[in-house]
Design an enzyme around this catalytic site. Sequence first.
Site, short mmCIF file in Angstrom:
data_model
loop_
_atom_site.label_atom_id
_atom_site.label_comp_id
_atom_site.label_asym_id
_atom_site.label_seq_id
_atom_site.Cartn_x
_atom_site.Cartn_y
_atom_site.Cartn_z
N GLY A 66 8.98 79.77 15.35
CA GLY A 66 8.16 79.26 14.17
C GLY A 66 7.13 78.55 14.26
N SER A 75 8.25 87.11 15.33
CA SER A 75 8.96 88.08 16.17
C SER A 75 10.35 88.00 16.38
CB SER A 75 8.26 88.60 17.40
OG SER A 75 7.05 89.00 17.18
N GLU A 77 3.85 81.87 27.51
CA GLU A 77 3.51 82.96 26.95
C GLU A 77 2.21 83.87 27.28
OE1 GLU A 77 3.42 83.05 22.58
OE2 GLU A 77 3.48 85.15 22.40
#
Lengths: 370, 383
Positions: free
Chosen positions: B126, B160, B243
């Site tokens: 989030g 996601s 990421e």
Amino acid sequence: MDLECSDEQAELRQSAIGALDRLAPLSLARSFHAGDGEATALWRRLAELGWLGVGLDSDDPFGVPGLCLLAEQVGRRAAPTTLVDTALVARVAAACDSAQLERIVAGQPPLALAMLEPRSSWTSAPATTVTRAAGGELALSGEKLGVHHAASVGLLAVLAKLDGAPAVALVEPARAGVSIVPTPGIDPACAPCRVALHRVRVSESELLGGPAFAGALAYALDVAAVASTAEGLGAAAAALELAVAYALEREQYGRVIGGFQAVAHLLAEQHALRETAWAAVLYAAAALEERTDDAAAAAAVAKAHGAAAAKVVVEGALQAFGGVGFTREHDLHLVYRRALECAGRFGGPPEHERRVADLLLSREPALAGT
Amino acid sequence: MRLTRSDAERRIAEEVHSFLSAGAADARELPEEFDARIAWLREWQRRLHEAGLVNVAWPTEHGGRGATLGEQMVVEQELARAGAPELIGVVGLGVVGPSIVAHGTAEQKRRWLPKILSGEEIWCQGFSEPGAGSDLAALRTVAEDRGDHWVLRGQKTWTSWAQHATWCAVLARTDLEAAAHKGISYLVADMRAPGIDVRPLEQLTGEPEFSEVYFDEVAVPKDQIIGAPNAGWSIAMHSLAHERGPAVAARAVKLRVLLDRLIADARRLERDGRPVLEDAEVRSLLARTHIQLEVLRCQSARTVGTMIAKGRPGLETSIDKLQLTRAEQLLGDTALAVLGPAATYAPGWQNVYLYSRAASIYGGTSQVQKNIIAERILGLPRS
């Protein structure tokens, strides 16, 4: 996979920086632009430092990546050398077990590579020919283009056809029948020449050839292609550093231009491009050193991407400079020109892209390593 | 420099091969229907973990093997090369999990890491909000301190896997007086808690992979915070670097598999009675795509090497992300150009193309990556 430099390689790089800072400041490249360039002292010193044999022996701790680290530093200063050309010829001489290897690596005398011809590419079969007269005498005839420093070296390594197969003839520039004409070049610090050879006498001991030659030349060309990409990317890195420093100092609209996103992003793109291209060079150099199955493909990838990247990076650097970058007064054009010269040497992006396509689209591609 | 695999890397590659040859499923068996696919993917991760092959570089006490990051990359490469699907727990495994490993308490690690590995609990992230995308520090979700718990209010978006997640790593403002970056905490919300509303969004590809998530007075216990209160920003940056870094290396292999598949499809194709692969322009496009993918592989290997040496991903992950974008979007373009009607009027390749357009947006847009490179690598002033 590990692309970090070993301690020995990192030391080699450091010592190259130290040596070239002293021996080859940008003012040396600039003197060639003025037509009074003289680099024999530099060549002698580099040969003494052992640069011409770096990566040649299998027990050498530097390998092909070591050669690329040296070439990068040469490119950063647009230094006038025939380092990469000599590396190519030395590899061929070593593979052909030639007695000439020793003097090539010793730089006695310094050597120029006469390979490209007016109507051919880097990988074409040479039109230049060694013919055998009835008495067994050998004569070399043909024409070469883009021969770096031909007018000041002591030996020409000439790619020629001998009995229908390629070979290299080693002849002195002073020999009868050799004529050397300096030509304009995009990088005057490379001192490119046109070399005409008219029935130049050659002895058997001056020939590099035989069954190992074709394979050795293909491999050496890949090494040279990757090392010249490293040289071009060194030049690109220097250009980018100049541009970043300028963007931090030049003010317009009351602030430094590097604070404008349009300029900042332009420079960031060039940095990313240079770094990715350098990663591909390191990989290809290591692959050539280890002679992996994908080494030839890796070399073509590194050259196709690296040569194009170096050109885009120096163009971006010029744009960041604005009008100042378009003058000969500023140093930028010295490294700009070296990046362009290296981009085309040993085949440019289109040729190497075609090689990649042929390797990729054959039935059993040996392309991607692990 | 070393291109060949170490003994340990070879051994673990062998292990993957024997796992796969022992009847493990591959991505071609993936169900078309979204929910059925999610169930399949959960089962896939469970079996892979049972074989000890998920995030092998994680510490042994939390279910990993304490292997090297190099070995973990080998496992991911071999799985991808065999056509194995992406793991459903990717956010926990690759983005939030590494931050729990680095900044979590012993209890948090015990509580969360094993189930991240097994796929029993899926995580979502989030971070982005409708008003805080690239300018993440402008986020307005608030966590109010009520003594023994926080109360979360706000809205997240582009989340996601939210509808399948058990946990959500939420960036929320815990100090309204502090400067933008200073008052943010990295909280963990239970997605089953009352007050959470997940509204799936249909992506360009037609799939509801991401959602909007609404937090309406959601209670978060005090022990569900990673790191100290108001110290969430640097942990969020740590997550994002993961990421961009190691996750890119895994994605690179996926793209390689896709390019091989594209070439195989093109090989069967004729246009005007001639094999498409004889067309010079087609050959050039495929070669260029291959070149960019190889460059990505090399760049990513260099970054992972630096990360192994330094123990954390560095700023160069922004370069990886830009190169991933370049390669992935070129692959998408090439697929459409080379296959033509066979891509436009059939499922499959058009989604590869469409999905490639997300590459320059997720995990920080290309423009944000260029800001990072300009300001933090090149030392240019903030724009």
